[in-house]
Design an enzyme around this catalytic site. Structure first.
Site, PDB file in Angstrom:
ATOM      1  N   CYS A  42       0.869  -1.146   0.123  1.00 24.36           N
ATOM      2  CA  CYS A  42       0.017  -0.015   0.001  1.00 24.36           C
ATOM      3  C   CYS A  42       0.908   1.347  -0.018  1.00 24.36           C
ATOM      4  O   CYS A  42       0.016   2.280  -0.305  1.00 24.36           O
ATOM      5  CB  CYS A  42      -1.033  -0.162   1.232  1.00 24.36           C
ATOM      6  SG  CYS A  42      -1.977  -1.508   1.262  1.00 24.36           S
ATOM      7  N   HIS A  59      -3.621   6.901   2.155  1.00 26.50           N
ATOM      8  CA  HIS A  59      -4.121   5.341   1.482  1.00 26.50           C
ATOM      9  C   HIS A  59      -5.341   5.092   1.886  1.00 26.50           C
ATOM     10  O   HIS A  59      -5.857   5.012   3.334  1.00 26.50           O
ATOM     11  CB  HIS A  59      -2.941   4.562   1.789  1.00 26.50           C
ATOM     12  CG  HIS A  59      -3.552   3.142   1.766  1.00 26.50           C
ATOM     13  ND1 HIS A  59      -4.166   2.302   0.854  1.00 26.50           N
ATOM     14  CD2 HIS A  59      -3.662   1.988   2.887  1.00 26.50           C
ATOM     15  CE1 HIS A  59      -4.204   1.134   0.911  1.00 26.50           C
ATOM     16  NE2 HIS A  59      -3.916   0.995   2.286  1.00 26.50           N
ATOM     17  N   ASN A 114     -10.194  -1.053  -0.511  1.00 26.20           N
ATOM     18  CA  ASN A 114      -8.961  -0.926  -0.321  1.00 26.20           C
ATOM     19  C   ASN A 114      -8.172  -1.695  -1.684  1.00 26.20           C
ATOM     20  O   ASN A 114      -8.122  -2.522  -1.634  1.00 26.20           O
ATOM     21  CB  ASN A 114      -8.427  -1.686   0.846  1.00 26.20           C
ATOM     22  CG  ASN A 114      -6.858  -1.468   1.100  1.00 26.20           C
ATOM     23  OD1 ASN A 114      -6.158  -1.195   0.150  1.00 26.20           O
ATOM     24  ND2 ASN A 114      -6.488  -1.701   2.500  1.00 26.20           N
TER      25      ASN A 114
END
Length: 343
Positions: free
Chosen positions: A124, A268, A299
């Protein structure tokens, strides 16, 4: 006799993001569909993560194809041609061909000539890592423009029976063109890793272990279970809230910027509660728009920051020339944060 010296390399004094683009798969997977796989509720998923739906890629929406779509939009916004791209960097953990790097195929299909192309694996934080590499290339004189792509098909690594992760992940691609600038457009990158916490977010088993099982060879007995992502939710939540808020503040301090001078906060898209906790820790004024793309996209790991950036710019929440604080964090555990000027 004077010893020969290497000729010095002259690069741009500064760099910035010139264009951004994203691709979201066609298929929308609402929470109601996820509830067919796990014993939960829409309210529980929304409260725990902020997610209402996510996008999952179809058979024709490969890591390569999604990247090409996102890259094309970024190139167009930057107003350059593919031939001007001096390097292609792709961050992904879900391109399953070990070699060659998917970046080489993307570079060839875009028409980037012989530009160096390579993949990185930074989960990420991958977009931030790619941004840091691009900034160094440009200021070091090794490229004029660099294409940075974050792309994931995390649906391929999702265990639909795992109540703790089945609702979290989505697919998509985000891309940015980084190039020279007369003024600072990318602040000092605050990045790092903590391998002592590597087991908090991980793949259930290595590929060689999974495919060494007799069932994988003989096709008998129990069905082979594909490796998936596992996460220790509470420890990761605590780490992200307490440690990443400090990293975000360090990025602000390194750029000489205060929270009230920001035009956007683009973290993020891991969890809405983490975002809210970071806003509080940073004392971010209510006037600063905050990316909440996770509600519709889930996500998407390395793709989440450029996807959220594109949405904020297209929706008018943020504007070209605004200063944005970006921060990515995830498996490794890895992190990267910086203040950037929006394209």
């Amino acid at each position: 006799m004077t010893k020969p010296q290497i000729r010095p390399v002259t690069g741009a004094r500064y760099s910035r993001i010139h264009g951004v683009g994203g691709y979201r798969p066609v298929r929308v997977v609402p929470n109601s569909e996820v509830l067919e796989w796990i014993d939960s509720s829409d309210e529980w998923i929304r409260t725990r993560s902020g997610i209402a739906e996510r996008r999952w890629a179809g058979p024709d929406e490969s890591v390569t194809e999604m990247s090409l779509h996102a890259a094309g939009k970024a190139i167009a916004q930057a107003g350059i041609t593919p031939e001007q791209i001096g390097s292609v960097i792709v961050s992904t953990v879900s391109h399953f061909k070990q070699t060659p790097a998917v970046a080489t195929e993307i570079a060839q299909r875009l028409g980037c000539g012989t530009a160096p192309a390579f993949d990185i694996s930074a989960a990420c934080a991958g977009f931030g890592y790619g941004l840091g590499l691009a900034d160094g290339m440009i200021r070091g004189g090794n490229a004029e423009y660099v294409l940075v792509i974050g792309v994931e098909r995390l649906s391929d690594l999702t265990d639909r029976s795992d109540r703790s992760t089945a609702f979290i992940f989505g697919d998509g691609a985000g891309a940015a063109i980084v190039g020279p600038s007369d003024t600072p457009g990318i602040g000092k990158l605050v990045w790092g890793s903590d391998g002592s916490k590597a087991d908090l977010i991980t793949q259930t088993e290595a590929w060689d272990t999974a495919f060494a099982k007799p069932d994988a060879v003989n096709g008998v007995g129990e069905e082979l279970k594909w490796p998936a992502l596992r996460m220790e939710g509470q420890p990761v939540f605590r780490w992200a809230v307490w440690e990443m808020a400090k990293v975000a503040q360090q990025a602000l301090d390194a750029a000489g910027i205060t929270a009230d001078q920001l035009g956007a906060f683009i973290p993020h898209q891991a969890n809405m509660r983490i975002t809210d906790a970071m806003i509080k820790a940073l004392k971010l004024p209510e006037s600063v728009p905050v990316a909440r793309d996770i509600a519709e996209t889930g996500n998407t790991s390395a793709a989440s920051i450029p996807l959220a950036m594109e949405r904020m710019l297209q929706g008018g929440e943020a504007h070209s020339g605004d200063l944005a604080l970006i921060i990515g964090f995830g498996a490794g555990l890895v992190y990267a944060a910086a203040v950037v000027t929006l394209p």
